[in-house]
Design a protein around this motif. Structure first.
Motif, mmCIF file in Angstrom:
data_model
loop_
_atom_site.group_PDB
_atom_site.id
_atom_site.type_symbol
_atom_site.label_atom_id
_atom_site.label_comp_id
_atom_site.label_asym_id
_atom_site.label_seq_id
_atom_site.Cartn_x
_atom_site.Cartn_y
_atom_site.Cartn_z
ATOM 1 N N ASN A 145 -14.261 -1.354 57.474
ATOM 2 C CA ASN A 145 -13.883 -0.307 56.516
ATOM 3 C C ASN A 145 -14.506 -0.537 55.145
ATOM 4 O O ASN A 145 -14.718 -1.677 54.720
ATOM 5 C CB ASN A 145 -12.367 -0.237 56.396
ATOM 6 N N PRO A 146 -14.795 0.537 54.423
ATOM 7 C CA PRO A 146 -15.463 0.390 53.121
ATOM 8 C C PRO A 146 -14.539 -0.151 52.042
ATOM 9 O O PRO A 146 -13.335 0.118 52.034
ATOM 10 C CB PRO A 146 -15.907 1.825 52.795
ATOM 11 N N TRP A 147 -15.114 -0.920 51.123
ATOM 12 C CA TRP A 147 -14.434 -1.351 49.910
ATOM 13 C C TRP A 147 -14.672 -0.299 48.834
ATOM 14 O O TRP A 147 -15.659 0.439 48.879
ATOM 15 C CB TRP A 147 -14.947 -2.731 49.477
ATOM 16 N N VAL A 148 -13.753 -0.227 47.867
ATOM 17 C CA VAL A 148 -13.799 0.853 46.883
ATOM 18 C C VAL A 148 -13.807 0.270 45.469
ATOM 19 O O VAL A 148 -13.536 -0.909 45.242
ATOM 20 C CB VAL A 148 -12.605 1.814 47.054
ATOM 21 N N VAL A 149 -14.108 1.145 44.522
ATOM 22 C CA VAL A 149 -14.157 0.756 43.114
ATOM 23 C C VAL A 149 -12.740 0.501 42.602
ATOM 24 O O VAL A 149 -11.798 1.223 42.930
ATOM 25 C CB VAL A 149 -14.841 1.870 42.297
ATOM 26 N N ALA A 150 -12.591 -0.538 41.792
ATOM 27 C CA ALA A 150 -11.292 -0.832 41.170
ATOM 28 C C ALA A 150 -11.146 -0.053 39.855
ATOM 29 O O ALA A 150 -12.143 0.246 39.197
ATOM 30 C CB ALA A 150 -11.189 -2.329 40.896
ATOM 31 N N PRO A 151 -9.902 0.275 39.466
ATOM 32 C CA PRO A 151 -8.656 0.072 40.218
ATOM 33 C C PRO A 151 -8.461 1.170 41.251
ATOM 34 O O PRO A 151 -8.962 2.287 41.094
ATOM 35 C CB PRO A 151 -7.593 0.134 39.120
ATOM 36 N N ALA A 152 -7.727 0.850 42.314
ATOM 37 C CA ALA A 152 -7.486 1.832 43.370
ATOM 38 C C ALA A 152 -6.146 1.554 44.017
ATOM 39 O O ALA A 152 -5.613 0.436 43.945
ATOM 40 C CB ALA A 152 -8.606 1.756 44.423
ATOM 41 N N SER A 153 -5.593 2.566 44.661
ATOM 42 C CA SER A 153 -4.338 2.372 45.379
ATOM 43 C C SER A 153 -4.529 1.426 46.560
ATOM 44 O O SER A 153 -3.596 0.762 47.002
ATOM 45 C CB SER A 153 -3.795 3.720 45.850
ATOM 46 N N THR A 154 -5.770 1.386 47.067
ATOM 47 C CA THR A 154 -6.101 0.452 48.148
ATOM 48 C C THR A 154 -6.402 -0.902 47.517
ATOM 49 O O THR A 154 -7.550 -1.356 47.493
ATOM 50 C CB THR A 154 -7.320 0.967 48.942
#
Length: 467
Positions: free
Chosen positions: A71-80
């Protein structure tokens, strides 16, 4: 301050004390290339299964690791928040983005761009000035741009540059007049966004390798690999394998290298967390810094925690990467395949692509322990000549040397990913092209292949396709 030179001397002494001896190599007699954990999956998911001899409890750990790998990582900040902190500079946003379906990547060519191929960067080293860098990194990173060209960035900043690949075709004529088209890549860095590139920049293209069987390769005893070193070619077979000696971050000491195109990583965990840092800009306790340099001021962006990849996630990903099963051999008793296997050994290919190994005992990992495996590698460095040279050293590997890649599962590479390429930068579109690129220590094997009758060449390729 310790340097690599005593290690070089020790490695040479070991090789001279225990030289390899001429030998006849076995023809594989079992379908279980990856030991008892081998799987019979031969479609586009052939590389993505857990080892068949793994317990149900450990399969749950495998699935969790798979989720963080895929699964992809996302830019911070995030709910994930367990999966944020991407970048600011990166090459891709997931492990699977490079290791497509857990297999090898593909080159950038007329079919389109690729995130599974990138450039390692360095500048020439001064051993006296750069002793500590050479000991712990194996090379000197480029000023400003670091050790890897990162071609993507999060919103609000710019990627380091664009990577452009150009191709030039040439024709190789075999002894019987058959013609094979080869293509030579040239790599260009365009539109650098953080100032001019160094005049003495060294680059090395690297394509993501397949993930299968890594735990089994890690379980081969060090003594087994070192016994195959023959730096001075004492047995006169023209092959002089050399072990790389690299920095183990956890142990804070120099040890045997096994993984990566130049065997510059000692184990799966360090290889995996190094990829998190370099490819995705994600920190971990083992790799607390990414490849973003002070000049690029990445600290001005929010991060995903300290570290961004927790030790628990690192454990799951490492377990996953060590547990991907090797597909079983196919057509083992087909007469053409068996003829190809004999030709593979007789031509000298098995001198580096050692067919069989026995794993040692791995505490807590019965599925990896005491397995007879057929990976077709010695995990050593070999000089493959000018055609494949990158001119960039890494620890004890020089600019002409590459680690012998395992061949198990090779025949399914383009079933898993039709665009998959072969060799360190994916330049070879077919297995025959890959053979014809071999020179240096492998030149006699290349010459032997070119002199074979067409039927015998077809048999050797058929054997490789059965792996």
């Amino acid at each position: 301050m310790p340097t690599l030179y005593p290690l070089m001397f020790a490695s040479l002494v070991l090789a001279l004390s225990h030289p390899a001896t001429a030998e006849s190599f076995p023809v594989q007699d079992s379908e279980l290339s990856g030991g008892e954990g081998s799987v019979r999956q031969f479609d586009h998911n052939a590389y993505s299964l857990p080892m068949a001899n793994q317990s149900m409890t450990r399969r749950l750990d495998f699935s969790v690791g798979n989720s963080f790998f895929r699964n992809p990582w996302v830019v911070a900040p995030a709910s994930t928040d367990a999966r944020d902190g991407l970048g600011p500079l990166f090459n891709t946003n997931s492990c699977q983005g490079c290791h497509i379906k857990d297999g090898r990547g593909h080159p950038q060519d007329e079919q389109g761009p690729s995130v599974s191929l990138f450039l390692r960067l360095a500048v020439p080293a001064d051993p006296e000035r750069d002793g500590e860098l050479l000991q712990k990194h194996g090379f000197v990173p480029a000023p400003v741009y670091g050790s890897q060209l990162q071609t993507a960035a999060i919103p609000g900043t710019l990627p380091e540059a664009e990577l452009v690949v150009e191709w030039q075709a040439r024709t190789e004529v075999l002894d019987d007049g058959s013609e094979v088209s080869l293509r030579t890549p040239s790599y260009h860095i365009r539109n650098p966004n953080y100032g001019p590139l160094p005049d003495d920049l060294l680059t090395s293209p690297r394509m993501a390798p397949p993930m299968i069987g890594l735990g089994l390769l890690e379980a081969i005893p060090e003594a087994t690999l070192l016994a195959r070193e023959d730096i001075g070619d004492r047995n006169g077979d023209g092959i002089s394998g050399k072990a790389n000696r690299v920095w183990d971050k956890a142990a804070q000491s120099t040890t045997l290298g096994r993984f990566g195109w130049k065997a510059a990583e000692p184990n799966i965990r360090q290889q995996s967390l190094g990829a998190f840092a370099g490819d995705m800009g994600l920190t971990s306790s083992l790799s607390p810094s990414t490849d973003c340099t002070a000049s690029q001021a990445c600290q001005r962006f929010p991060d995903g925690g300290n570290p961004e990849v927790s030790d628990k996630i690192a454990d799951f990903v490492t377990f996953y990467a060590s547990s991907l099963a090797v597909p079983a051999r196919r057509d083992l008793n087909d007469p053409q395949v068996r003829r190809g296997a004999e030709l593979f050994n007789d031509s000298g290919c098995a001198g580096c692509h050692t067919p069989r190994h026995q794993t040692g005992t791995v505490p807590g990992r019965a599925e990896l322990s005491n397995q007879t495996i057929w990976p077709y590698t010695d995990l050593l460095l070999h000089d493959l000549g000018d055609g494949l040279a990158d001119g960039r050293s890494e620890f004890l590997a020089d600019g002409r040397e590459w680690r012998t890649p395992p061949l198990w599962g090779l025949g399914l590479a383009q079933t898993v990913l039709p665009r998959a390429g072969f060799l360190h930068d994916g330049r070879a579109r077919t297995l025959e092209e890959a053979i014809l690129w071999h020179s240096g220590e492998a030149q006699p094997a290349n010459d032997h292949y070119q002199a074979l009758a067409a039927d015998d060449r077809a048999a050797l390729i058929r054997f490789l396709e059965s792996l």
